[in-house]
Write a protein that holds these residues in place. Structure first.
Motif, PDB file in Angstrom:
ATOM      1  N   THR A   2       0.665  -1.250   0.009  1.00 29.60           N
ATOM      2  CA  THR A   2       0.249   0.082  -0.053  1.00 29.60           C
ATOM      3  C   THR A   2       0.880   1.129   0.062  1.00 29.60           C
ATOM      4  O   THR A   2       1.905   1.400   0.740  1.00 29.60           O
ATOM      5  CB  THR A   2      -0.797   0.215   1.107  1.00 29.60           C
ATOM      6  OG1 THR A   2      -1.611  -1.113   1.261  1.00 29.60           O
ATOM      7  CG2 THR A   2      -1.801   1.234   1.387  1.00 29.60           C
ATOM      8  N   VAL A   5      -0.645   7.131   3.023  1.00 27.58           N
ATOM      9  CA  VAL A   5      -1.834   7.924   3.387  1.00 27.58           C
ATOM     10  C   VAL A   5      -1.405   8.949   4.169  1.00 27.58           C
ATOM     11  O   VAL A   5      -0.662   8.697   5.032  1.00 27.58           O
ATOM     12  CB  VAL A   5      -3.177   7.093   3.862  1.00 27.58           C
ATOM     13  CG1 VAL A   5      -3.649   6.103   2.751  1.00 27.58           C
ATOM     14  CG2 VAL A   5      -2.977   6.623   5.269  1.00 27.58           C
ATOM     15  N   LEU A  26      -5.617   2.443  11.060  1.00 26.22           N
ATOM     16  CA  LEU A  26      -4.959   2.350   9.610  1.00 26.22           C
ATOM     17  C   LEU A  26      -3.849   1.543   9.690  1.00 26.22           C
ATOM     18  O   LEU A  26      -3.878   0.596   8.649  1.00 26.22           O
ATOM     19  CB  LEU A  26      -4.816   3.655   9.225  1.00 26.22           C
ATOM     20  CG  LEU A  26      -5.669   4.707   8.812  1.00 26.22           C
ATOM     21  CD1 LEU A  26      -5.336   6.238   8.865  1.00 26.22           C
ATOM     22  CD2 LEU A  26      -6.523   4.165   7.686  1.00 26.22           C
ATOM     23  N   GLU A  27      -2.692   1.818  10.448  1.00 22.37           N
ATOM     24  CA  GLU A  27      -1.707   0.804  10.534  1.00 22.37           C
ATOM     25  C   GLU A  27      -1.993  -0.683  10.686  1.00 22.37           C
ATOM     26  O   GLU A  27      -1.411  -1.497  10.231  1.00 22.37           O
ATOM     27  CB  GLU A  27      -0.634   1.329  11.659  1.00 22.37           C
ATOM     28  CG  GLU A  27       0.000   2.436  11.045  1.00 22.37           C
ATOM     29  CD  GLU A  27       0.993   3.226  11.971  1.00 22.37           C
ATOM     30  OE1 GLU A  27       1.027   2.734  13.200  1.00 22.37           O
ATOM     31  OE2 GLU A  27       1.868   4.069  11.835  1.00 22.37           O
ATOM     32  N   SER A  29      -4.437  -2.203   9.947  1.00 23.49           N
ATOM     33  CA  SER A  29      -5.315  -2.553   8.636  1.00 23.49           C
ATOM     34  C   SER A  29      -4.180  -2.389   7.440  1.00 23.49           C
ATOM     35  O   SER A  29      -4.693  -2.984   6.347  1.00 23.49           O
ATOM     36  CB  SER A  29      -6.169  -1.530   8.260  1.00 23.49           C
ATOM     37  OG  SER A  29      -7.310  -1.608   9.103  1.00 23.49           O
ATOM     38  N   PHE A  31      -2.236  -0.123   6.278  1.00 24.29           N
ATOM     39  CA  PHE A  31      -1.585   1.269   5.657  1.00 24.29           C
ATOM     40  C   PHE A  31      -0.558   1.710   6.140  1.00 24.29           C
ATOM     41  O   PHE A  31      -0.055   1.563   7.392  1.00 24.29           O
ATOM     42  CB  PHE A  31      -2.930   2.287   5.788  1.00 24.29           C
ATOM     43  CG  PHE A  31      -4.077   2.000   4.991  1.00 24.29           C
ATOM     44  CD1 PHE A  31      -4.199   2.279   3.812  1.00 24.29           C
ATOM     45  CD2 PHE A  31      -5.160   1.302   5.561  1.00 24.29           C
ATOM     46  CE1 PHE A  31      -5.347   2.235   2.931  1.00 24.29           C
ATOM     47  CE2 PHE A  31      -6.190   1.011   4.878  1.00 24.29           C
ATOM     48  CZ  PHE A  31      -6.524   1.424   3.530  1.00 24.29           C
ATOM     49  N   ASP A  32       0.325   2.247   5.109  1.00 22.25           N
ATOM     50  CA  ASP A  32       1.698   3.195   5.523  1.00 22.25           C
ATOM     51  C   ASP A  32       1.048   4.773   5.792  1.00 22.25           C
ATOM     52  O   ASP A  32       0.871   5.260   4.923  1.00 22.25           O
ATOM     53  CB  ASP A  32       2.486   3.014   4.277  1.00 22.25           C
ATOM     54  CG  ASP A  32       3.803   3.638   4.966  1.00 22.25           C
ATOM     55  OD1 ASP A  32       4.158   4.167   5.952  1.00 22.25           O
ATOM     56  OD2 ASP A  32       4.611   3.838   3.651  1.00 22.25           O
ATOM     57  N   VAL A  33       0.995   4.947   7.247  1.00 17.76           N
ATOM     58  CA  VAL A  33       0.417   6.334   7.315  1.00 17.76           C
ATOM     59  C   VAL A  33       1.588   7.263   7.882  1.00 17.76           C
ATOM     60  O   VAL A  33       2.459   6.950   8.632  1.00 17.76           O
ATOM     61  CB  VAL A  33      -0.346   5.981   8.802  1.00 17.76           C
ATOM     62  CG1 VAL A  33      -0.858   7.457   9.302  1.00 17.76           C
ATOM     63  CG2 VAL A  33      -1.375   5.161   8.351  1.00 17.76           C
ATOM     64  N   GLU A  55      -1.591   7.891  -1.822  1.00 16.95           N
ATOM     65  CA  GLU A  55      -2.963   7.707  -2.469  1.00 16.95           C
ATOM     66  C   GLU A  55      -4.173   8.522  -2.053  1.00 16.95           C
ATOM     67  O   GLU A  55      -4.990   8.505  -2.543  1.00 16.95           O
ATOM     68  CB  GLU A  55      -3.185   6.170  -2.306  1.00 16.95           C
ATOM     69  CG  GLU A  55      -2.159   5.245  -3.485  1.00 16.95           C
ATOM     70  CD  GLU A  55      -2.628   4.032  -3.674  1.00 16.95           C
ATOM     71  OE1 GLU A  55      -3.902   3.623  -3.318  1.00 16.95           O
ATOM     72  OE2 GLU A  55      -1.953   3.014  -3.861  1.00 16.95           O
ATOM     73  N   ILE A 125     -12.162   3.259   7.361  1.00 24.31           N
ATOM     74  CA  ILE A 125     -10.866   2.272   6.963  1.00 24.31           C
ATOM     75  C   ILE A 125     -11.664   1.262   5.617  1.00 24.31           C
ATOM     76  O   ILE A 125     -11.035   1.264   4.419  1.00 24.31           O
ATOM     77  CB  ILE A 125     -10.366   1.561   8.002  1.00 24.31           C
ATOM     78  CG1 ILE A 125      -9.293   2.627   8.684  1.00 24.31           C
ATOM     79  CG2 ILE A 125      -9.370   0.424   7.285  1.00 24.31           C
ATOM     80  CD1 ILE A 125      -9.027   1.929  10.120  1.00 24.31           C
ATOM     81  N   LYS A 129     -10.461   1.602   1.948  1.00 25.40           N
ATOM     82  CA  LYS A 129     -10.149   0.289   1.070  1.00 25.40           C
ATOM     83  C   LYS A 129     -10.824   0.176  -0.189  1.00 25.40           C
ATOM     84  O   LYS A 129     -10.233  -0.043  -1.115  1.00 25.40           O
ATOM     85  CB  LYS A 129     -10.140  -1.050   2.018  1.00 25.40           C
ATOM     86  CG  LYS A 129      -9.223  -0.970   3.335  1.00 25.40           C
ATOM     87  CD  LYS A 129      -9.587  -2.404   3.892  1.00 25.40           C
ATOM     88  CE  LYS A 129      -8.543  -2.674   5.140  1.00 25.40           C
ATOM     89  NZ  LYS A 129      -8.785  -3.797   5.775  1.00 25.40           N
TER      90      LYS A 129
END
Length: 148
Positions: A2, A5, A26-27, A29, A31-33, A55, A125, A129
């Motif tokens: 990913t 975000v 988010l992390e 799940s 995601f790179d936050v 993104e 989230i 996605k």
């Protein structure tokens, strides 16, 4: 993998609890936050989205002045040639009685999704996605069309 975000609290708002919870969710799940923290300017959001090749940009505001803080935000993103999914959530308007009216205002400003302060992080989230999967699918179709 990913792409990142961007997450932060816009304007003069100093409320940090919501983005801390959202960052952790988010992390978890996958995601790179990139968390910009509180009192973040529009330019800082744009610069972070550019440098991280993000993104999505997720804006939080709890002090009720998000409409003022977000005026011109999508124009700044466009000026930087950024095509990112944008979300905003929180207590977006002082004396907010009708959230559907608030949602309509922010959608007209260009936000893809608008959430109130009662939204469960998992709901946002799941929407993210779905939106990013949809963008990937569109990009893949476009790429296949261009190579054909």
């Amino acid at each position: 993998m990913t792409k990142p975000v961007i997450l932060g609290v816009i304007g003069s708002d100093a409320h940090v609890v919501g983005i801390t919870i959202l960052e952790q969710a988010l992390e978890a799940s996958g995601f790179d936050v990139v968390n910009l923290g509180v009192q973040t300017s529009q330019d800082e959001f744009v610069e972070a989205a550019e440098s991280a090749d993000a993104e999505a940009v997720l804006v939080s505001s709890l002090y009720g002045h998000a409409e003022q803080d977000c005026q011109g935000f999508h124009q700044r993103l466009a000026d930087a040639d950024l095509d990112v999914t944008t979300y905003i959530g929180g207590n977006l308007a002082v004396g907010q009685d009708d959230f559907e009216e608030t949602r309509r205002t922010f959608r007209e400003m260009g936000f893809d999704r608008v959430f109130d302060s009662e939204t469960d992080p998992e709901e946002a989230i799941e929407a993210l996605k779905a939106d990013l999967d949809m963008r990937s699918t569109e990009a893949e179709r476009e790429s296949q069309t261009l190579s054909a």
